[in-house]
Structures are given as structure tokens and as C-alpha cells.
Motif scaffolding. Structure first.
Motif, PDB file in Angstrom:
ATOM      1  N   ALA A  27      42.121  41.299  44.893  1.00 35.45           N
ATOM      2  CA  ALA A  27      40.982  40.627  45.537  1.00 35.45           C
ATOM      3  C   ALA A  27      40.885  39.174  45.100  1.00 35.45           C
ATOM      4  N   VAL A  28      41.034  38.932  43.796  1.00 34.20           N
ATOM      5  CA  VAL A  28      40.967  37.563  43.283  1.00 34.20           C
ATOM      6  C   VAL A  28      42.125  36.735  43.836  1.00 34.20           C
ATOM      7  N   GLY A  29      43.318  37.315  43.863  1.00 31.75           N
ATOM      8  CA  GLY A  29      44.474  36.610  44.407  1.00 31.75           C
ATOM      9  C   GLY A  29      44.308  36.266  45.870  1.00 31.75           C
ATOM     10  N   THR A  30      43.671  37.148  46.628  1.00 32.35           N
ATOM     11  CA  THR A  30      43.433  36.894  48.052  1.00 32.35           C
ATOM     12  C   THR A  30      42.465  35.739  48.247  1.00 32.35           C
ATOM     13  N   LEU A  31      41.477  35.647  47.377  1.00 32.14           N
ATOM     14  CA  LEU A  31      40.480  34.593  47.490  1.00 32.14           C
ATOM     15  C   LEU A  31      41.002  33.238  47.005  1.00 32.14           C
ATOM     16  N   ILE A  32      41.775  33.247  45.926  1.00 26.89           N
ATOM     17  CA  ILE A  32      42.221  31.990  45.320  1.00 26.89           C
ATOM     18  C   ILE A  32      43.582  31.546  45.856  1.00 26.89           C
ATOM     19  N   ARG A  33      44.487  32.497  46.056  1.00 32.76           N
ATOM     20  CA  ARG A  33      45.821  32.283  46.649  1.00 32.76           C
ATOM     21  C   ARG A  33      46.807  31.551  45.740  1.00 32.76           C
ATOM     22  N   HIS A  34      46.389  31.143  44.576  1.00 32.26           N
ATOM     23  CA  HIS A  34      47.271  30.432  43.649  1.00 32.26           C
ATOM     24  C   HIS A  34      47.476  31.324  42.423  1.00 32.26           C
ATOM     25  N   ALA A  35      48.747  31.543  42.049  1.00 32.97           N
ATOM     26  CA  ALA A  35      49.058  32.527  41.009  1.00 32.97           C
ATOM     27  C   ALA A  35      48.391  32.208  39.673  1.00 32.97           C
ATOM     28  N   ALA A  36      48.575  30.987  39.181  1.00 36.77           N
ATOM     29  CA  ALA A  36      48.033  30.634  37.866  1.00 36.77           C
ATOM     30  C   ALA A  36      46.506  30.743  37.852  1.00 36.77           C
ATOM     31  N   GLY A  37      45.852  30.222  38.892  1.00 39.00           N
ATOM     32  CA  GLY A  37      44.404  30.284  38.959  1.00 39.00           C
ATOM     33  C   GLY A  37      43.899  31.712  39.079  1.00 39.00           C
ATOM     34  N   SER A  38      44.606  32.526  39.844  1.00 37.48           N
ATOM     35  CA  SER A  38      44.200  33.922  40.021  1.00 37.48           C
ATOM     36  C   SER A  38      44.346  34.708  38.734  1.00 37.48           C
ATOM     37  N   VAL A  39      45.466  34.513  38.045  1.00 38.08           N
ATOM     38  CA  VAL A  39      45.700  35.230  36.788  1.00 38.08           C
ATOM     39  C   VAL A  39      44.649  34.834  35.755  1.00 38.08           C
ATOM     40  N   ALA A  40      44.365  33.542  35.632  1.00 38.19           N
ATOM     41  CA  ALA A  40      43.362  33.082  34.671  1.00 38.19           C
ATOM     42  C   ALA A  40      41.981  33.648  35.008  1.00 38.19           C
ATOM     43  N   THR A  41      41.652  33.673  36.297  1.00 43.37           N
ATOM     44  CA  THR A  41      40.339  34.175  36.713  1.00 43.37           C
ATOM     45  C   THR A  41      40.184  35.654  36.445  1.00 43.37           C
ATOM     46  N   VAL A  42      41.202  36.433  36.778  1.00 41.31           N
ATOM     47  CA  VAL A  42      41.068  37.881  36.620  1.00 41.31           C
ATOM     48  C   VAL A  42      41.060  38.266  35.139  1.00 41.31           C
ATOM     49  N   ILE A  43      41.788  37.547  34.299  1.00 43.87           N
ATOM     50  CA  ILE A  43      41.734  37.815  32.861  1.00 43.87           C
ATOM     51  C   ILE A  43      40.333  37.498  32.326  1.00 43.87           C
ATOM     52  N   ALA A  44      39.753  36.407  32.817  1.00 41.37           N
ATOM     53  CA  ALA A  44      38.388  36.063  32.415  1.00 41.37           C
ATOM     54  C   ALA A  44      37.408  37.155  32.831  1.00 41.37           C
ATOM     55  N   LEU A  45      37.577  37.698  34.029  1.00 45.77           N
ATOM     56  CA  LEU A  45      36.687  38.757  34.504  1.00 45.77           C
ATOM     57  C   LEU A  45      36.810  40.015  33.651  1.00 45.77           C
ATOM     58  N   LEU A  46      37.993  40.242  33.106  1.00 48.86           N
ATOM     59  CA  LEU A  46      38.194  41.420  32.265  1.00 48.86           C
ATOM     60  C   LEU A  46      37.636  41.250  30.861  1.00 48.86           C
ATOM     61  N   LEU A  47      37.662  40.036  30.338  1.00 52.68           N
ATOM     62  CA  LEU A  47      37.323  39.826  28.937  1.00 52.68           C
ATOM     63  C   LEU A  47      35.933  39.231  28.694  1.00 52.68           C
ATOM     64  N   LEU A  48      35.472  38.362  29.593  1.00 51.16           N
ATOM     65  CA  LEU A  48      34.237  37.630  29.330  1.00 51.16           C
ATOM     66  C   LEU A  48      32.960  38.476  29.340  1.00 51.16           C
ATOM     67  N   PRO A  49      32.840  39.503  30.202  1.00 52.64           N
ATOM     68  CA  PRO A  49      31.580  40.257  30.202  1.00 52.64           C
ATOM     69  C   PRO A  49      31.180  40.806  28.840  1.00 52.64           C
ATOM     70  N   SER A  50      32.136  41.358  28.095  1.00 55.24           N
ATOM     71  CA  SER A  50      31.789  41.912  26.784  1.00 55.24           C
ATOM     72  C   SER A  50      31.450  40.812  25.779  1.00 55.24           C
ATOM     73  N   LEU A  51      32.013  39.610  25.972  1.00 55.90           N
ATOM     74  CA  LEU A  51      31.724  38.501  25.074  1.00 55.90           C
ATOM     75  C   LEU A  51      30.365  37.863  25.372  1.00 55.90           C
ATOM     76  N   LEU A  52      30.030  37.804  26.660  1.00 58.70           N
ATOM     77  CA  LEU A  52      28.800  37.123  27.063  1.00 58.70           C
ATOM     78  C   LEU A  52      27.609  38.061  27.203  1.00 58.70           C
ATOM     79  N   GLY A  53      27.873  39.371  27.238  1.00 61.00           N
ATOM     80  CA  GLY A  53      26.805  40.339  27.453  1.00 61.00           C
ATOM     81  C   GLY A  53      25.600  40.167  26.544  1.00 61.00           C
ATOM     82  N   PRO A  54      25.796  39.979  25.215  1.00 61.49           N
ATOM     83  CA  PRO A  54      24.639  39.852  24.315  1.00 61.49           C
ATOM     84  C   PRO A  54      23.728  38.673  24.636  1.00 61.49           C
ATOM     85  N   LEU A  55      24.203  37.707  25.412  1.00 66.64           N
ATOM     86  CA  LEU A  55      23.387  36.547  25.745  1.00 66.64           C
ATOM     87  C   LEU A  55      22.344  36.845  26.820  1.00 66.64           C
TER      88      LEU A  55
END
Length: 246
Positions: free
Chosen positions: A155-183
Motif C-alpha cells: 500500500a505504501v509503495g503504491t502511494l509513494i512509488r519510489h523504493a527508498a521513500g517507501s521502504v523508509a516510510t513502512v519501516i517508520a510505520l512499523l517502529l514509531l508507534p511503540s516509540l511515540l505511544g507514551p506521548l
């Protein structure tokens, strides 16, 4: 008939691209060496289970699964073959549905035996001082989490269409929620639990899957939440795909 033809084309393209093949292979291979590593180093926490320790490396493997999903479509945009794909199958929704079916089915079929083998390896190598955990139906959920992560990457790749940007975005989506949740105060249980990584850690009953780290949602509610927003992201990707010229 058109969908079956599109699915067959997607499978041919998938196995002809080295980056997706090798990343998928790494996704399937990683869990078992992780179980061996945990057993060899004696790094299993006292309050951890054999299931949680054996599936420690499923977390980085899950990230690779999301990368696979992104590469399935970004690779075509990068090479320009997406034009040929749309010429062969003019219905773009069918193209995306075929890609989603392939990604979800392949990742599930590979991750279920990989996770099972990792658990059995840990069970054989670790001493009897640790609780076993509940492998079923947890292992089925683990495999489903891999499929969901792959679809999120698609889904992210379809929206962004650029490999590097898509990979960076999807990794952020996987990791950031648990880091930012306490805020987010009272909303932490929803924020921290809204990534496939959080759902996976709950499913494998890891000692790291504390309320503070990945929210207070249970394993299956967390997986359901992640699946829901992944479906919404795929719907947005489908709409975007149909609006664009390419």
C-alpha cells in the motif's frame, strides 16, 4: 479470467527480480538462526517463554516482509515496466489485487513453517527452566502478521512509488508507534498497538511486549486494528492508482 492471468503475470515478475526473491528468502530464513542464537548465547530472559525467545528474530523478519511488499510495486515504477503491466491488464484495481494476493499468500506460506521451525528449534535447544508459551493459535497469527506487513508495504509503495521513500516510510510505520505511544496519554494503548510489530510481539508473548512498550491492546485486537488500517491504506492506494496517468 483476467484476475487469474494478472496473478500469473505477477508471479513471473516476482521470481524474475532478484531483489524481491532474496529479500523474501531472507524473511523466511531469519527466524531459525535467531532461535539458535538465543539458545547458544543463553540470552533468554527469565520471564520469557520458549515461544517468545525462539521467535525473537521474527521482528526483523517482519520488517523485511514489509520491504518485500513495497518492492513488488516500486520495482516496476523504477524500471518503467509498470506501463507494460497496465497495457497488458488495463484494470489497475485488478493489477493491485493480484499483487496483494501474491504477497499475502506467499508471505503466509513461508512465514508459518519458518516460525514453527524456529519455535521447535528453541524447544529442542533450550533447557526446561522456561515456560513453553502457547504456540497455537499464536503461530497462525504470526504468519498473518507477516502477510499484513507485506500488504502494508504494498500500500505504501503504491502511494509513494519510489523504493527508498517507501521502504523508509513502512519501516517508520512499523517502529514509531511503540516509540511515540507514551506521548499520547490515554490513547497510548491504540497508538502503540497500531503496528504489525506490536501485534507480532504480543502474539509471540515476548517479555518485551509490555504495556509501556507496545500498548495494552491484546494480541488479536492489535492484529485486527493493524489489518483494518492496512485495508484502508490499500483502498487509498487503489484510488491513487486509478487517478494517476501511470
Amino acid at each position: 479470467m483476467e484476475f487469474r492471468r494478472a496473478l500469473a503475470h505477477e508471479w513471473i515478475k516476482f521470481r524474475s527480480v532478484r531483489s524481491t526473491v532474496w529479500t523474501t528468502a531472507a524473511t523466511a530464513v531469519l527466524p531459525v538462526p535467531g532461535a539458535v542464537f538465543v539458545a547458544a548465547t543463553g540470552s533468554l530472559q527469565p520471564d520469557d517463554t520458549v515461544l517468545g525467545g525462539g521467535l525473537t528474530f521474527t521482528v526483523p523478519a517482519l520488517i523485511l516482509a514489509a520491504v518485500v511488499g513495497a518492492l513488488v510495486i516500486c520495482g516496476e515504477y523504477g524500471s518503467g515496466t509498470i506501463r507494460t503491466t497496465f497495457a497488458a491488464v488495463p484494470r489497475r484495481g485488478t493489477v493491485l489485487a493480484a499483487k496483494a494476493t501474491l504477497v499475502a499468500a506467499l508471505l503466509y506460506a513461508l512465514s508459518l513453517p519458518a516460525a514453527t521451525a524456529a519455535y521447535l528449534t528453541a524447544d529442542a535447544l533450550l533447557d526446561g527452566d522456561h515456560a513453553q508459551g502457547d504456540p497455537l493459535p499464536a503461530l497462525l497469527g504470526v504468519a498473518a502478521a507477516f502477510s499484513v506487513a507485506g500488504l502494508l508495504g504494498l500500500a505504501v509503495g503504491t502511494l509513494i512509488r519510489h523504493a527508498a521513500g517507501s521502504v523508509a516510510t513502512v519501516i517508520a510505520l512499523l517502529l514509531l508507534p511503540s516509540l511515540l505511544g507514551p506521548l499520547f496519554g490515554e490513547a497510548e494503548r491504540w497508538i502503540a498497538g497500531m503496528s504489525p510489530t506490536a501485534a507480532l510481539e504480543k502474539l509471540i508473548q515476548s517479555s518485551d511486549a509490555s504495556v509501556d512498550a507496545v500498548g495494552s491492546l491484546g494480541a488479536w485486537p492489535s492484529l485486527t486494528l493493524v489489518t483494518g488500517y492496512t485495508v484502508l491504506a490499500l483502498s487509498a492506494g487503489t484510488a491513487s492508482l486509478r487517478r494517476r496517468d501511470v
